[in-house]
Design an enzyme around this catalytic site. Structure first.
Site, PDB file in Angstrom:
ATOM      1  N   MET A 165       0.862  -1.175   0.000  1.00 51.59           N
ATOM      2  CA  MET A 165       0.000   0.000   0.000  1.00 51.59           C
ATOM      3  C   MET A 165       0.903   1.230   0.000  1.00 51.59           C
ATOM      4  O   MET A 165       1.587   1.485   0.993  1.00 51.59           O
ATOM      5  CB  MET A 165      -0.904  -0.035   1.232  1.00 51.59           C
ATOM      6  CG  MET A 165      -1.923   1.076   1.320  1.00 51.59           C
ATOM      7  SD  MET A 165      -3.176   0.748   2.586  1.00 51.59           S
ATOM      8  CE  MET A 165      -2.199   0.688   4.082  1.00 51.59           C
ATOM      9  N   TYR A 442       1.346   3.854  12.658  1.00 54.50           N
ATOM     10  CA  TYR A 442       0.992   3.723  11.235  1.00 54.50           C
ATOM     11  C   TYR A 442      -0.457   3.307  11.016  1.00 54.50           C
ATOM     12  O   TYR A 442      -1.173   3.001  11.948  1.00 54.50           O
ATOM     13  CB  TYR A 442       1.970   2.844  10.467  1.00 54.50           C
ATOM     14  CG  TYR A 442       2.189   1.413  10.887  1.00 54.50           C
ATOM     15  CD1 TYR A 442       1.361   0.731  11.764  1.00 54.50           C
ATOM     16  CD2 TYR A 442       3.281   0.718  10.354  1.00 54.50           C
ATOM     17  CE1 TYR A 442       1.598  -0.577  12.093  1.00 54.50           C
ATOM     18  CE2 TYR A 442       3.530  -0.605  10.678  1.00 54.50           C
ATOM     19  CZ  TYR A 442       2.682  -1.241  11.554  1.00 54.50           C
ATOM     20  OH  TYR A 442       2.930  -2.556  11.880  1.00 54.50           O
ATOM     21  N   GLU A 443      -0.860   3.361   9.741  1.00 62.97           N
ATOM     22  CA  GLU A 443      -2.253   3.155   9.316  1.00 62.97           C
ATOM     23  C   GLU A 443      -3.201   4.152   9.984  1.00 62.97           C
ATOM     24  O   GLU A 443      -4.324   3.816  10.343  1.00 62.97           O
ATOM     25  CB  GLU A 443      -2.704   1.713   9.580  1.00 62.97           C
ATOM     26  CG  GLU A 443      -1.806   0.660   8.995  1.00 62.97           C
ATOM     27  CD  GLU A 443      -1.446   0.895   7.534  1.00 62.97           C
ATOM     28  OE1 GLU A 443      -2.199   1.581   6.836  1.00 62.97           O
ATOM     29  OE2 GLU A 443      -0.396   0.399   7.094  1.00 62.97           O
ATOM     30  N   GLY A 444      -2.737   5.374  10.144  1.00 61.10           N
ATOM     31  CA  GLY A 444      -3.508   6.408  10.822  1.00 61.10           C
ATOM     32  C   GLY A 444      -3.171   6.385  12.291  1.00 61.10           C
ATOM     33  O   GLY A 444      -3.472   5.417  12.998  1.00 61.10           O
TER      34      GLY A 444
END
Length: 596
Positions: A165, A442-444
């Site tokens: 991603m 990470y990932e927000g």
């Protein structure tokens, strides 16, 4: 270097006694033939693979790290990682929940969820190589063209190819509206992608034949901000029509990030120099497609910290039973030895029970959410599907933020059990602390998840999603409110449910006057709601344990004791958090920036 044993007994308790998963799956035609025996067999095999194959590579992989050849741009993961991946693929693990049309086994998400806890407990850095592949699969399965699905999905399902991603750029992290990567249309319908991305997990490696990068970029005429972002699939090797790999695409790893933890995973800076890509979904609507992958990743990150919580607890428990230090305050417990094992000391037990409670609460909560995803995707009743969609949307940011906060707390407490030995790398505990810290970022980040929960999922929704979930909690309270044996769990659960309702209304009213009130309250608010959810599940688990504690199985006595610890020692944190959330934004925003 310690050990890891998959917590199969507790997983079976959650799946079969708490959630009655087999009965729930019978309502889903796609999974109606999945029974408890099938689930148990899959998880037993998963436990063997993770403890025997992956766990032995965790510490050595952390010490060795990844190596980049700056001439060829190739990355070599630690020794043993590639061979382990080959075993993973040969056993069919990548295809567990995938569509049988593309070679998948079609098992429910709730089974994969438990398996991913095991994977992350045994080796988070390794798990990140195949970890994002399933998100890429889901994104293409939902938004890809028929041709893209036919070409790419069988390879992702088999594990021959992996996925990444590619969102973040050096000048923008969460604010994707600032990204600069460009996509130039070509006459044949493809695009030439140019730009650079950073922090790309598993961005380059030799474990799979090909890597499919899902890249966000802008078309030449794209509007500014997030409304001008498109999504492209950019393979490392351009695929031939028959699925074999062809020419090398100019998307290269320019550098490996030097990190605090997850050293065994290649976190890459990716340079994209006119690489060929193909659009996924519609122009300028790339975030819509990517959110499928991002939400899967957020749930996956929660499972990373749940796994680390469990493995850290297991090893700290072993150490606490073996390590001799001083005598118990109430007199010697093992008089034949020069000192008692440290598990006799109250604060050592507090640290162990903190990790145990957060592991067991997180397992129940995450398994419930995974079951809701199965209902969202497969239930024949539209009303039930819609309810599941709302619940998953509400609970996803809590899974990501609350479980990762608790993972950081739990691994730190488990390391503390070891005293000075916990700080020494040979015991392996300090690695769990280092590895767990990225999961909050990470990932927000967890602040972003908190803003998403309070601002978008609750206030913009007028509290409807939270209210619906609250009705389930209230129904449980009413059903058990007159049971004297349950009062120690029901009373604090009911009290917190009422306080959450009042706190939500109070913050909502303040936010009308000043939006900064949302930002100031969001982080403590999410933890309060997280505790409400854990209290709900612990109360349900306590009810089961109360009914079975005299049957001779000590599991239920342990479960009941953990529930009592949770309500007595961890839930009271909400009193402080509610005061923090209510304190307003002034104590944060009043001070001029140059006075910091």
């Amino acid at each position: 270097m310690g050990q890891y044993v998959a917590p199969l007994r507790d997983m079976q308790f959650v799946l079969h006694e708490l959630l009655h998963v087999a009965d729930e799956l019978k309502q889903l035609p796609k999974h109606a033939d999945i029974d408890a025996d099938i689930i148990n067999q899959v998880l037993e095999e998963g436990g063997k693979f993770t403890s025997e194959v992956l766990f032995p590579l965790n510490h050595s992989g952390d010490r060795e790290g990844c190596k980049l050849d700056t001439t060829t741009h190739e990355v070599t993961p630690p020794k043993g990682f590639k061979a382990a991946y080959e075993q993973y693929v040969a056993a069919g693990w990548p295809s567990l929940t995938c569509d049988p049309e593309y070679g998948g086994q079609g098992l429910p998400m709730v089974v994969q969820n438990s398996f991913y806890e095991m994977l992350n407990a045994s080796n988070q850095a390794w798990t990140m190589y195949p970890g994002l592949s399933h998100g890429a699969y889901e994104c293409l399965h939902e938004h890809g063209t028929d041709e893209q699905k036919a070409l790419y999905l069988p390879k992702l399902v088999s594990g021959e190819w992996t996925g990444t991603m590619c969102l973040t750029e050096a000048h923008c992290g969460t604010d994707l509206g600032l990204l600069r990567s460009k996509a130039e249309p070509q006459a044949d319908g493809s695009y030439k992608i140019t730009g650079s991305k950073i922090f790309i997990s598993a961005g380059e490696h030799d474990m799979a034949q090909n890597i499919l990068h899902l890249v966000l970029a802008r078309l030449p005429d794209a509007p500014a901000g997030t409304k001008g972002i498109s999504l492209f699939i950019v393979p490392k090797f351009l695929p031939n029509a028959d699925g074999t790999i062809g020419a090398r695409n100019p998307i290269f790893c320019g550098a490996l990030e030097e990190k605090m933890g997850i050293h065994g995973n290649a976190t890459c800076q990716m340079n994209i120099d006119g690489a060929i890509g193909w659009m996924i979904g519609e122009p300028n609507k790339g975030l819509n497609a990517m959110f499928v992958m991002m939400n899967a990743a957020r749930l996956g990150v929660g499972m990373q910290s749940l796994g680390l919580t469990e493995v850290a607890y297991q090893n700290a428990l072993i150490y606490a039973k073996d390590r001799l230090q001083m005598r118990s305050l109430t007199g010697a417990k093992e008089a034949s030895k020069p000192a008692d094992p440290i598990i006799v000391h109250p604060d050592v037990r507090r640290m162990l029970l903190t990790a145990k409670a957060y592991a067991e609460g997180g397992r129940a909560f995450s398994s419930y959410v995974a079951l809701q995803i199965d209902k969202e995707l497969n239930h024949p009743d539209e009303a039930i599907r819609t309810e599941a969609v709302d619940e998953v949307a509400l609970l996803t940011p809590i899974i990501k933020a609350f479980l990762t906060d608790n993972g950081w707390i739990s691994t730190s407490e488990a390391m503390q059990v070891y005293g000075g030995h916990g700080f020494i790398s040979e015991w392996g505990m300090e690695q769990y602390v280092r590895d767990s810290r990225i999961n909050m970022i990470y990932e927000g980040t967890n602040t972003i998840q908190s803003l998403d929960l309070l601002g978008r999922k609750i206030l913009l929704d007028n509290g409807n999603k939270l209210r619906k979930f609250g009705e389930k909690i209230r129904a449980f309270i009413e059903e058990n409110g007159t049971d004297e044996a349950m009062s120690e769990f029901i009373t604090p659960l009911a009290d917190l449910a009422e306080k959450v309702q009042k706190l939500t209304m109070e913050i909502g009213m303040k936010a009308f006057q000043n939006p900064d009130e949302v930002g100031a309250a969001a982080v403590p608010y999410l933890r309060v709601v997280g505790h409400l959810i854990y209290a709900y599940f612990f109360a349900q688990m306590a009810k089961i344990a109360l009914a079975k504690q005299d049957g001779g199985d000590n599991f239920y006595k342990s479960k009941l004791g953990t529930a009592r610890f949770y309500f007595g020692r961890l839930l009271p944190e909400t009193a402080m958090l509610i005061r923090q959330a209510r304190s307003g934004s002034a104590n944060l925003m009043a001070l001029d920036a140059d006075l910091f």
